[in-house]
Design an enzyme around this catalytic site. Structure first.
Site: not given
Ligand code: F6R
Length: 609
Positions: A2, A27, A74, A100-101, A486
């Protein structure tokens, strides 16, 4: 996770707090609130939603006063809502706190306070701290704060305001960031430098266990026993934008470097005190519950799906339950054989991915029990699943998922151990090895991130390639899939991942001289086979970068380059082996001048089919 801001001085606190909070929204941004001492009492204003919602709510009747605290939330305990937004206070309104935590022992404390007649108005762990202040109050603000700190466990940055002593703010921290901004006739408190950089560049960076007593003219820092601490002034030299990213060039890099802390948070309170044990207080499964489960489905998209593949391996290996994995957009249209004997686990960082949500609904419709692994408290997926396990990675801003993935792996591994033990399928010895090695992970990640020169060199060298391959067997294959994703999503290099044994069934035709091939070789049981595959691509004059465990004496004889990861159990190797791949993608994208945090055509949260 947060954002926290505090102000004490001669100016109106409200605009300063709101301005500081606006710099911290990265954050956390699911609710916001402020508390200002108005000369008689502490006025608290808070509401769910972004900071703008709070601004609109208080427009025309902003709290008046020159000392106050603010918070952007958050959520970790209790879904985002008006009542769960910070600041929180005790029933008398004397003590107000932002946090926060995570307060780990909040349930135990809450029980104690309930017995003493306290009534709570939120579901948060933080409110317990405000009530505990009232419970422990001895007429002295500072000594009461110290008594409370002695009783709470967990991670926190806390700022306290007391209506009886409004000439000061008291703040302390453990495992969470906290800075004090030093002004002239005014002082500032924040969880992060961006919140105060517009007012002062002179700061104290607070360390764990230090308590700061902040008045408008002075900041005194001492330890729990009252021993004074002489803090050095740290002059901030970054600009505001860099400060928001914690000095990192991109959110992605910041989030990569947040992984030691993120995985620590994921494990917090779940790694049992006795080696080999895992506790998921949120699950409360019995042996009978688990006996009823005949099959598990793990469904997700993208990176989360890759974490699901690793999760399947863990559950099958440790708990001996058959697991099917599915890409969410496929699952819902394939008429899956799901019924009430099935457990559906969906994994989603955002908790909002539309395909994953739809798959969850489909599984529920078919009668399955459902569980979500997600990072966002109160997200749609978290609300709709029967049970939720949060990853507690903190907000992930960069489109490319990094810390969310490693924390998902940690959850899936812990889940495998937990279910494996409940079903009596996992040996005590292996369970002990796994939890022992898990404890080492944050420090091992930290060490790996300290030394990235070699990866930068590879990224420069191969950054101009148009194609790359990632190979691995067993768990290494799943990591290869994540490494390739990635690389392609942020550097736009065409990258493919293959189960190493599959190469010669067609794809080997694409392997040519100079092609970068990243070979993961961390799995001892398939190691000789992986090396044979490595040699196959070497024979076609590809350039091989191998990822191997430290102590591997063979690999540098066959690969062109080797990146070593710290030695760990083979089951935990994916958590470490993915780090060089995240960094390789990041630095390759930099070399190619790509917009790392916002890759073309992609969005962080995919809420359309
Ligand atoms: C790749 C990436 C996406 C998400 C995918 C699912 O780096 O971020 O492939 O993993 O769109 O998103 P979530 O996890 O938010 O359901």
């Amino acid at each position: 996770m947060c954002g926290i801001v505090g102000y004490i001085g001669n100016q109106q606190a409200c605009p300063i707090l709101l301005d500081g909070m606006s710099k911290l929204e990265y954050r956390g941004y699911d609710s916001a609130g402020i508390a200002v001492y108005d000369g008689k009492r502490i006025d608290i204003e808070k509401c769910v939603g972004r900071l703008q919602a709070l601004r609109i709510k208080i427009q025309g009747h902003e709290p008046q006063g020159t000392v106050g605290i603010g918070h952007t939330r958050w959520a970790t305990h209790g879904r985002p809502s008006d009542r769960n937004a910070h600041p929180h206070c005790d029933e008398s309104g004397r003590f107000v706190v932002v946090h926060n935590g995570i307060i780990e022992n909040y349930l135990e404390l809450k029980e104690y306070l309930l017995e003493k007649g306290h009534r709570f108005s939120s579901d948060t762990d933080t409110e317990v701290v405000a009530h505990l202040m009232a419970d422990q109050y001895d007429g002295d603000f500072l000594s009461t704060v110290k008594k409370v700190i002695r009783r709470i466990d967990g991670s926190y940055s806390l700022v306290f305001l007391c209506a009886d002593e409004p000439d000061k703010l008291i703040t302390t921290k453990k495992d969470n960031p906290l800075v004090i901004g030093l002004g002239e006739g005014e002082n500032f408190i924040a969880s992060d430098i961006p919140a105060i950089i517009g007012h002062t560049r002179r700061t104290y960076i607070m360390s764990d266990g230090e308590i700061a007593i902040v008045t408008k003219d002075a900041v005194r820092v001492e330890d729990l026993n009252g021993n004074p601490i002489n803090k050095k002034v740290y002059n901030v030299t970054w600009n505001a934008e860099a400060a928001e990213k914690g000095g990192f060039e991109h959110f992605m890099l910041k989030e990569i470097y947040e992984q030691p802390k993120a995985v620590r948070e994921t494990m917090r309170g779940r790694l049992g005190k006795e080696e080999g044990t895992i506790d998921f207080p949120e699950l409360n499964w019995t042996k009978a519950d688990l006996r009823g489960i005949k099959k598990v489905f793990i469904v997700a998209c993208g990176t989360a799906y890759h974490a699901g593949l690793v999760g399947k391996y863990y559950l099958e290996k440790f708990a001996r339950i058959p697991v099917e994995t599915d890409i969410a957009s496929e699952f819902r249209y394939r008429d899956p054989l799901v019924d009430s004997s099935c457990l559906m686990i969906v994994i989603s960082q955002s908790g909002e991915t539309s395909d994953t949500l739809a798959a969850l609904r489909e599984a529920k419709r078919l009668g399955a029990r459902t569980m979500a692994v997600t990072n966002v408290v109160g997200s749609s997926i978290a609300r709709e699943a029967d049970q939720v396990v949060y990853t507690y990675a903190g907000p992930e801003i960069a489109v490319a998922s990094t810390k969310a993935y490693t924390t998902q792996l940690i959850v899936m591994l812990m889940l495998g151990i937990y279910v494996g033990r409940l079903r009596g399928e996992l040996s005590d010895e292996l369970a002990r090895t796994l939890t022992r090695d898990l404890r080492e992970i944050p420090e091992q990640i930290h060490a790996m991130l300290e030394d990235t020169e070699q990866i930068k060199i590879f990224a420069k060298r191969y950054g101009s390639s148009e194609n790359a391959f990632f190979l691995g067997r067993s768990l290494d294959y799943f990591v290869a899939l994540e490494g390739a994703l990635k690389l392609k999503e942020i550097s736009y290099i065409h990258a493919e991942a293959y189960a190493a044994g599959e190469l010669k069934h067609g794809t080997l035709a694409l392997v040519v001289e100079g092609l970068p091939v990243i070979v993961l070789a961390t799995q001892a049981d398939v190691y000789p086979k992986t090396i044979s595959n490595l040699k196959e691509v070497k024979a076609r004059e590809a350039e091989v970068i191998a990822i191997a465990l430290q102590g591997d004496r063979e690999i540098d004889k066959v690969a062109d380059h080797v990146i070593y990861v710290p030695k760990t159990d083979k089951f935990l190797a994916p958590i470490l082996a993915v780090l060089p791949l995240q960094l390789l993608a990041y630095y390759a994208a930099l070399t190619r001048g790509c917009d790392v945090d916002k890759p073309r055509n992609l969005a962080k949260s995919v809420t359309v089919e």
